[in-house]
Write a protein that holds these residues in place. Structure first.
Motif, PDB file in Angstrom:
ATOM      1  N   GLU A  35       0.810  -1.220   0.000  1.00  0.00           N
ATOM      2  CA  GLU A  35       0.000   0.000   0.000  1.00  0.00           C
ATOM      3  C   GLU A  35       0.841   1.266   0.000  1.00  0.00           C
ATOM      4  O   GLU A  35       0.334   2.337  -0.335  1.00  0.00           O
ATOM      5  N   VAL A  36       2.106   1.170   0.376  1.00  0.00           N
ATOM      6  CA  VAL A  36       2.902   2.390   0.564  1.00  0.00           C
ATOM      7  C   VAL A  36       4.103   2.493  -0.361  1.00  0.00           C
ATOM      8  O   VAL A  36       4.880   3.445  -0.253  1.00  0.00           O
ATOM      9  N   VAL A  37       4.292   1.511  -1.262  1.00  0.00           N
ATOM     10  CA  VAL A  37       5.419   1.571  -2.193  1.00  0.00           C
ATOM     11  C   VAL A  37       4.913   1.507  -3.628  1.00  0.00           C
ATOM     12  O   VAL A  37       3.768   1.136  -3.886  1.00  0.00           O
ATOM     13  N   ASP A  38       5.793   1.867  -4.551  1.00  0.00           N
ATOM     14  CA  ASP A  38       5.465   1.796  -5.977  1.00  0.00           C
ATOM     15  C   ASP A  38       5.842   0.446  -6.570  1.00  0.00           C
ATOM     16  O   ASP A  38       5.086  -0.122  -7.366  1.00  0.00           O
ATOM     17  N   THR A  39       7.014  -0.037  -6.220  1.00  0.00           N
ATOM     18  CA  THR A  39       7.502  -1.322  -6.720  1.00  0.00           C
ATOM     19  C   THR A  39       7.824  -2.216  -5.539  1.00  0.00           C
ATOM     20  O   THR A  39       8.591  -1.831  -4.658  1.00  0.00           O
ATOM     21  N   LEU A  40       7.224  -3.398  -5.513  1.00  0.00           N
ATOM     22  CA  LEU A  40       7.444  -4.326  -4.411  1.00  0.00           C
ATOM     23  C   LEU A  40       8.288  -5.504  -4.890  1.00  0.00           C
ATOM     24  O   LEU A  40       7.896  -6.249  -5.786  1.00  0.00           O
ATOM     25  N   VAL A  41       9.472  -5.643  -4.266  1.00  0.00           N
ATOM     26  CA  VAL A  41      10.382  -6.740  -4.567  1.00  0.00           C
ATOM     27  C   VAL A  41      10.262  -7.770  -3.446  1.00  0.00           C
ATOM     28  O   VAL A  41      10.492  -7.448  -2.278  1.00  0.00           O
ATOM     29  N   VAL A  42       9.896  -8.979  -3.804  1.00  0.00           N
ATOM     30  CA  VAL A  42       9.788 -10.064  -2.822  1.00  0.00           C
ATOM     31  C   VAL A  42      10.938 -11.029  -3.045  1.00  0.00           C
ATOM     32  O   VAL A  42      11.118 -11.543  -4.151  1.00  0.00           O
ATOM     33  N   ILE A  43      11.733 -11.243  -2.003  1.00  0.00           N
ATOM     34  CA  ILE A  43      12.864 -12.157  -2.136  1.00  0.00           C
ATOM     35  C   ILE A  43      12.506 -13.517  -1.548  1.00  0.00           C
ATOM     36  O   ILE A  43      11.763 -13.618  -0.562  1.00  0.00           O
ATOM     37  N   VAL A  44      13.047 -14.557  -2.166  1.00  0.00           N
ATOM     38  CA  VAL A  44      12.814 -15.933  -1.739  1.00  0.00           C
ATOM     39  C   VAL A  44      14.140 -16.674  -1.786  1.00  0.00           C
ATOM     40  O   VAL A  44      14.716 -16.831  -2.868  1.00  0.00           O
ATOM     41  N   PRO A  45      14.659 -17.135  -0.651  1.00  0.00           N
ATOM     42  CA  PRO A  45      15.895 -17.926  -0.676  1.00  0.00           C
ATOM     43  C   PRO A  45      15.603 -19.345  -1.148  1.00  0.00           C
ATOM     44  O   PRO A  45      14.466 -19.815  -1.062  1.00  0.00           O
ATOM     45  N   PRO A  46      16.609 -20.054  -1.636  1.00  0.00           N
ATOM     46  CA  PRO A  46      16.387 -21.408  -2.152  1.00  0.00           C
ATOM     47  C   PRO A  46      15.843 -22.373  -1.111  1.00  0.00           C
ATOM     48  O   PRO A  46      15.168 -23.349  -1.454  1.00  0.00           O
ATOM     49  N   ASP A  47      16.157 -22.120   0.172  1.00  0.00           N
ATOM     50  CA  ASP A  47      15.729 -23.029   1.233  1.00  0.00           C
ATOM     51  C   ASP A  47      14.459 -22.553   1.929  1.00  0.00           C
ATOM     52  O   ASP A  47      14.192 -22.918   3.069  1.00  0.00           O
ATOM     53  N   ALA A  48      13.654 -21.734   1.232  1.00  0.00           N
ATOM     54  CA  ALA A  48      12.452 -21.173   1.859  1.00  0.00           C
ATOM     55  C   ALA A  48      11.463 -22.258   2.264  1.00  0.00           C
ATOM     56  O   ALA A  48      10.724 -22.122   3.233  1.00  0.00           O
ATOM     57  N   GLY A  49      11.412 -23.359   1.506  1.00  0.00           N
ATOM     58  CA  GLY A  49      10.590 -24.498   1.895  1.00  0.00           C
ATOM     59  C   GLY A  49       9.125 -24.170   2.065  1.00  0.00           C
ATOM     60  O   GLY A  49       8.493 -23.552   1.208  1.00  0.00           O
ATOM     61  N   ASP A  50       8.570 -24.577   3.235  1.00  0.00           N
ATOM     62  CA  ASP A  50       7.137 -24.415   3.475  1.00  0.00           C
ATOM     63  C   ASP A  50       6.698 -22.965   3.510  1.00  0.00           C
ATOM     64  O   ASP A  50       5.520 -22.671   3.286  1.00  0.00           O
ATOM     65  N   SER A  51       7.621 -22.046   3.807  1.00  0.00           N
ATOM     66  CA  SER A  51       7.226 -20.635   3.883  1.00  0.00           C
ATOM     67  C   SER A  51       6.733 -20.121   2.538  1.00  0.00           C
ATOM     68  O   SER A  51       5.939 -19.182   2.477  1.00  0.00           O
ATOM     69  N   VAL A  52       7.192 -20.734   1.440  1.00  0.00           N
ATOM     70  CA  VAL A  52       6.726 -20.308   0.120  1.00  0.00           C
ATOM     71  C   VAL A  52       5.243 -20.576  -0.037  1.00  0.00           C
ATOM     72  O   VAL A  52       4.517 -19.808  -0.673  1.00  0.00           O
ATOM     73  N   GLN A  53       4.755 -21.673   0.552  1.00  0.00           N
ATOM     74  CA  GLN A  53       3.331 -21.977   0.459  1.00  0.00           C
ATOM     75  C   GLN A  53       2.499 -20.885   1.121  1.00  0.00           C
ATOM     76  O   GLN A  53       1.453 -20.486   0.621  1.00  0.00           O
ATOM     77  N   THR A  54       2.990 -20.390   2.254  1.00  0.00           N
ATOM     78  CA  THR A  54       2.309 -19.280   2.926  1.00  0.00           C
ATOM     79  C   THR A  54       2.375 -18.017   2.079  1.00  0.00           C
ATOM     80  O   THR A  54       1.392 -17.287   1.934  1.00  0.00           O
TER      81      THR A  54
END
Length: 294
Positions: free
Chosen positions: A153-172
């Motif tokens: 809501e407060v930025v123009d461009t949102l960059v989401v980073i994901v490490p290779p070992d993110a595992g189950d957190s990616v599902q969330t």
């Protein structure tokens, strides 16, 4: 465009500290009538330990090289200390290598009472930075999760980073912040699983309007950061062609007003415990009366 030599870091720090702790009437007196041009805002979010600070270090250097007179601020939100309530300053320590770059202002912030990855007064602080003529602001959130979509809501461009070992957190993330991403970055691309993670994310990412969300890969040594930098510029150009500025201003004003009202309610409840006595209806009426009396 502002010049790098005009940055007065001490003055900016004092003003941010004052506004961060000021009552709402003082906040409005300081920034309420501001007509300063909006800075371009870049949000960076992702799982704790995923490499946000490392990526921002490299990205800052890349973006400051884009323009000789560019000024850039980084607001890094750290978890609140359970002892003092202030920021633990982990991000500030990790970004120390870029702290003295010309044209850069760096500040760690406490998440305070917020539970959305930001802090409850972040829009006040962003607006104050704009009064100092910053061209761009990079905003780093505490972490990531389904509830941390407020940064969108407060930025123009949102960059989401994901490490290779993110595992189950990616599902969330798939049912939360990933749906808001303008750019996805798989960090630590030199580690096992990075290529597979990037491929899997590319397969599940939805279009944002008529635009494909790029999935990029970066390494700690800076590999891939130039590509990310260009992707941010490409998204900015896409917004200019496809997203009316009035829509952005309206959305930000709505969020800012909501944030101010939420803080006003918290302050009223904290100042007068009598509001909490009696029935819920009585408490509600007392709260409204307290707000009207301000």
């Amino acid at each position: 465009m502002s010049t790098k030599t005009s940055l007065d870091r001490r003055r900016i720090s004092r003003e941010l500290t004052r506004i961060a702790n000021a009552p709402l009437d003082e906040v409005l007196e300081t920034i309420g009538d501001s007509k300063a041009p909006a800075a371009y805002r870049i949000g960076v979010t992702g799982p704790p330990g995923g490499g946000k600070s490392t990526l921002i270090n490299a990205l800052v250097k890349e973006r400051l090289e884009d323009g000789i007179d560019k000024t850039l601020a980084v607001l890094a939100i750290d978890p609140s200390s359970p002892v003092s309530g202030g920021a633990i300053l982990g991000d500030r320590i990790r970004m120390d290598s870029i702290a003295d770059l010309s044209g850069l202002y760096l500040r760690s912030l406490s998440s305070r009472s917020a539970r959305n990855g930001l802090c409850d007064n972040i829009v006040d602080l962003l607006t104050l930075l704009e009064t100092h003529g910053f061209d761009e602001v990079i905003l780093e959130t505490v972490g990531v999760g389904q509830s941390e979509i407020a940064v969108h809501e407060v930025v123009d461009t949102l960059v989401v980073i994901v490490p290779p070992d993110a595992g189950d957190s990616v599902q969330t993330m798939k049912s939360g912040i990933l749906e808001m991403a303008d750019i996805v970055v798989v960090t630590k691309a030199d580690q096992p699983g990075a290529r597979r993670m990037a491929s899997d994310l590319s397969a599940v990412m939805r279009k944002r309007g008529d635009r494909d969300v790029p999935v990029l890969q970066t390494e700690a040594a800076g590999v891939g950061v130039a590509t990310l930098n260009q992707a941010i510029d490409d998204h900015r150009a896409w917004l200019a062609d496809n997203h009316p500025q009035a829509l952005t201003c309206g959305s930000r004003r709505r969020y800012h007003l909501q944030a101010l009202i939420d803080r006003e309610v918290r302050e009223a409840l904290k100042a007068d415990t009598e509001i909490l006595r009696g029935t819920l209806t009585t408490s509600y009426d007392r709260l409204l009366a307290a707000l009207r009396a301000k």
